[in-house]
Write a protein that holds these residues in place. Structure first.
Motif, PDB file in Angstrom:
ATOM      1  N   LYS A  31       0.862  -1.180   0.000  1.00  0.00           N
ATOM      2  CA  LYS A  31       0.000   0.000   0.000  1.00  0.00           C
ATOM      3  C   LYS A  31       0.899   1.230   0.000  1.00  0.00           C
ATOM      4  O   LYS A  31       1.867   1.287   0.761  1.00  0.00           O
ATOM      5  CB  LYS A  31      -0.854   0.005   1.282  1.00  0.00           C
ATOM      6  CG  LYS A  31      -2.294   0.125   1.059  1.00  0.00           C
ATOM      7  CD  LYS A  31      -3.147   0.140   2.269  1.00  0.00           C
ATOM      8  CE  LYS A  31      -2.549  -0.147   3.606  1.00  0.00           C
ATOM      9  NZ  LYS A  31      -3.496  -0.119   4.710  1.00  0.00           N
ATOM     10  N   VAL A  69      -2.240  11.056  -3.261  1.00  0.00           N
ATOM     11  CA  VAL A  69      -2.198   9.881  -4.129  1.00  0.00           C
ATOM     12  C   VAL A  69      -2.058   8.623  -3.273  1.00  0.00           C
ATOM     13  O   VAL A  69      -1.092   8.474  -2.520  1.00  0.00           O
ATOM     14  CB  VAL A  69      -1.024   9.978  -5.133  1.00  0.00           C
ATOM     15  CG1 VAL A  69      -0.993   8.759  -6.033  1.00  0.00           C
ATOM     16  CG2 VAL A  69      -1.129  11.248  -5.950  1.00  0.00           C
ATOM     17  N   ARG A  70      -3.032   7.718  -3.388  1.00  0.00           N
ATOM     18  CA  ARG A  70      -3.006   6.476  -2.605  1.00  0.00           C
ATOM     19  C   ARG A  70      -3.359   5.312  -3.508  1.00  0.00           C
ATOM     20  O   ARG A  70      -4.192   5.440  -4.393  1.00  0.00           O
ATOM     21  CB  ARG A  70      -4.001   6.554  -1.461  1.00  0.00           C
ATOM     22  CG  ARG A  70      -3.745   7.753  -0.574  1.00  0.00           C
ATOM     23  CD  ARG A  70      -4.247   7.552   0.838  1.00  0.00           C
ATOM     24  NE  ARG A  70      -3.839   8.681   1.643  1.00  0.00           N
ATOM     25  CZ  ARG A  70      -2.651   8.814   2.226  1.00  0.00           C
ATOM     26  NH1 ARG A  70      -1.770   7.877   2.102  1.00  0.00           N
ATOM     27  NH2 ARG A  70      -2.345   9.877   2.934  1.00  0.00           N
ATOM     28  N   GLY A  71      -2.730   4.171  -3.281  1.00  0.00           N
ATOM     29  CA  GLY A  71      -3.010   2.982  -4.075  1.00  0.00           C
ATOM     30  C   GLY A  71      -2.058   1.862  -3.732  1.00  0.00           C
ATOM     31  O   GLY A  71      -1.529   1.801  -2.619  1.00  0.00           O
ATOM     32  N   LYS A  72      -1.838   0.967  -4.688  1.00  0.00           N
ATOM     33  CA  LYS A  72      -0.991  -0.204  -4.475  1.00  0.00           C
ATOM     34  C   LYS A  72       0.136  -0.211  -5.491  1.00  0.00           C
ATOM     35  O   LYS A  72      -0.051   0.179  -6.640  1.00  0.00           O
ATOM     36  CB  LYS A  72      -1.823  -1.478  -4.632  1.00  0.00           C
ATOM     37  CG  LYS A  72      -2.911  -1.588  -3.605  1.00  0.00           C
ATOM     38  CD  LYS A  72      -3.819  -2.750  -3.890  1.00  0.00           C
ATOM     39  CE  LYS A  72      -4.972  -2.708  -2.887  1.00  0.00           C
ATOM     40  NZ  LYS A  72      -6.105  -3.491  -3.334  1.00  0.00           N
ATOM     41  N   PHE A  73       1.295  -0.672  -5.053  1.00  0.00           N
ATOM     42  CA  PHE A  73       2.456  -0.837  -5.920  1.00  0.00           C
ATOM     43  C   PHE A  73       2.835  -2.305  -5.927  1.00  0.00           C
ATOM     44  O   PHE A  73       2.797  -2.971  -4.912  1.00  0.00           O
ATOM     45  CB  PHE A  73       3.650  -0.038  -5.372  1.00  0.00           C
ATOM     46  CG  PHE A  73       3.855   1.297  -6.007  1.00  0.00           C
ATOM     47  CD1 PHE A  73       2.820   2.189  -6.157  1.00  0.00           C
ATOM     48  CD2 PHE A  73       5.111   1.674  -6.446  1.00  0.00           C
ATOM     49  CE1 PHE A  73       3.016   3.430  -6.729  1.00  0.00           C
ATOM     50  CE2 PHE A  73       5.333   2.916  -7.020  1.00  0.00           C
ATOM     51  CZ  PHE A  73       4.283   3.792  -7.166  1.00  0.00           C
ATOM     52  N   GLY A  90       2.739   1.282  -9.879  1.00  0.00           N
ATOM     53  CA  GLY A  90       1.307   1.184  -9.703  1.00  0.00           C
ATOM     54  C   GLY A  90       0.721   2.574  -9.828  1.00  0.00           C
ATOM     55  O   GLY A  90       1.448   3.579  -9.785  1.00  0.00           O
ATOM     56  N   MET A  91      -0.582   2.674 -10.036  1.00  0.00           N
ATOM     57  CA  MET A  91      -1.280   3.956 -10.130  1.00  0.00           C
ATOM     58  C   MET A  91      -0.672   4.849 -11.210  1.00  0.00           C
ATOM     59  O   MET A  91      -0.651   6.059 -11.095  1.00  0.00           O
ATOM     60  CB  MET A  91      -1.249   4.687  -8.784  1.00  0.00           C
ATOM     61  CG  MET A  91      -1.720   3.847  -7.618  1.00  0.00           C
ATOM     62  SD  MET A  91      -1.536   4.648  -6.026  1.00  0.00           S
ATOM     63  CE  MET A  91       0.169   5.041  -5.950  1.00  0.00           C
ATOM     64  N   GLY A  92      -0.137   4.245 -12.265  1.00  0.00           N
ATOM     65  CA  GLY A  92       0.455   5.019 -13.347  1.00  0.00           C
ATOM     66  C   GLY A  92       1.838   5.557 -13.048  1.00  0.00           C
ATOM     67  O   GLY A  92       2.416   6.265 -13.852  1.00  0.00           O
ATOM     68  N   SER A  93       2.384   5.216 -11.891  1.00  0.00           N
ATOM     69  CA  SER A  93       3.710   5.692 -11.498  1.00  0.00           C
ATOM     70  C   SER A  93       4.680   4.515 -11.444  1.00  0.00           C
ATOM     71  O   SER A  93       4.271   3.363 -11.301  1.00  0.00           O
ATOM     72  CB  SER A  93       3.663   6.358 -10.125  1.00  0.00           C
ATOM     73  OG  SER A  93       2.858   7.513 -10.164  1.00  0.00           O
ATOM     74  N   ILE A 129       3.125  10.402  -9.158  1.00  0.00           N
ATOM     75  CA  ILE A 129       3.735  10.589  -7.835  1.00  0.00           C
ATOM     76  C   ILE A 129       4.957  11.492  -7.940  1.00  0.00           C
ATOM     77  O   ILE A 129       5.190  12.333  -7.071  1.00  0.00           O
ATOM     78  CB  ILE A 129       4.080   9.233  -7.188  1.00  0.00           C
ATOM     79  CG1 ILE A 129       2.779   8.532  -6.757  1.00  0.00           C
ATOM     80  CG2 ILE A 129       4.996   9.407  -5.981  1.00  0.00           C
ATOM     81  CD1 ILE A 129       2.955   7.196  -6.102  1.00  0.00           C
TER      82      ILE A 129
END
Length: 164
Positions: A50, A56-60, A83-86, A117
């Motif tokens: 996480k 910006v929050r999400g999973k990598f 993740g999350m486009g980063s 990010i």
């Protein structure tokens, strides 16, 4: 590129620290906010974590591969993922040195971050990176000390005379 580094002393012999830090089954769980760990081999593992940097929050998803540079002394840990486009690419090097009261662990991490990010700004990223790194090493130290205590207890149990 961003560079982070630090050092701390563990009151354990270098051999025990090395044995622990080169085992993906032991090192992987030290990652903060770990959602999933898959050990692929004796030196490679995948982790889903996480991540939260500012809004910006999400999973990598990360791939980590332990690489011995000088046995018992220096190891590298390249980490890639995103993740999350980063995306993130980190090259971590850890060096162990014997000191009077145990082992000095020095580490350095060069990181490249891309995507949304990366656009958040240096202070925000650096602050979150420092928090994550501090958690990694706090978890590492706690797990290492627990493993050492467990090993000592097993030796004491084996040496104790049998009752009967």
């Amino acid at each position: 590129m961003r560079t982070y580094g630090g050092e701390y002393t563990l009151e354990l012999p270098r051999e025990k620290v090395w044995e622990f830090m080169t085992d993906p089954h032991r090192v992987g769980p030290c990652i903060p906010d770990l959602l999933e760990l898959k050990v692929e081999s004796e030196n490679r593992f995948n982790a889903r974590v996480k991540v939260g940097v500012g809004p910006v929050r999400g999973k990598f998803d990360l791939t980590c591969e332990l690489s011995v540079i000088e046995p018992g002394v220096v190891m590298a840990l390249p980490i890639k993922g995103g993740g999350m486009g980063s995306g993130v690419e980190m090259n971590v090097e850890v060096r162990l040195t014997d000191v009077e009261n145990g082992t000095l662990l020095k580490w350095q991490c060069d990181a490249v971050i891309s995507g949304p990010i990366a656009s958040l700004g240096g202070r925000l990223i650096d602050g979150e990176a420092r928090k994550i790194i501090q958690k990694v090493f706090a978890n590492f130290q706690k797990a290492l000390l627990a493993a050492a205590a467990e090993a000592e207890a097993a030796v004491a149990d084996a040496a104790a005379p049998e009752e009967g």
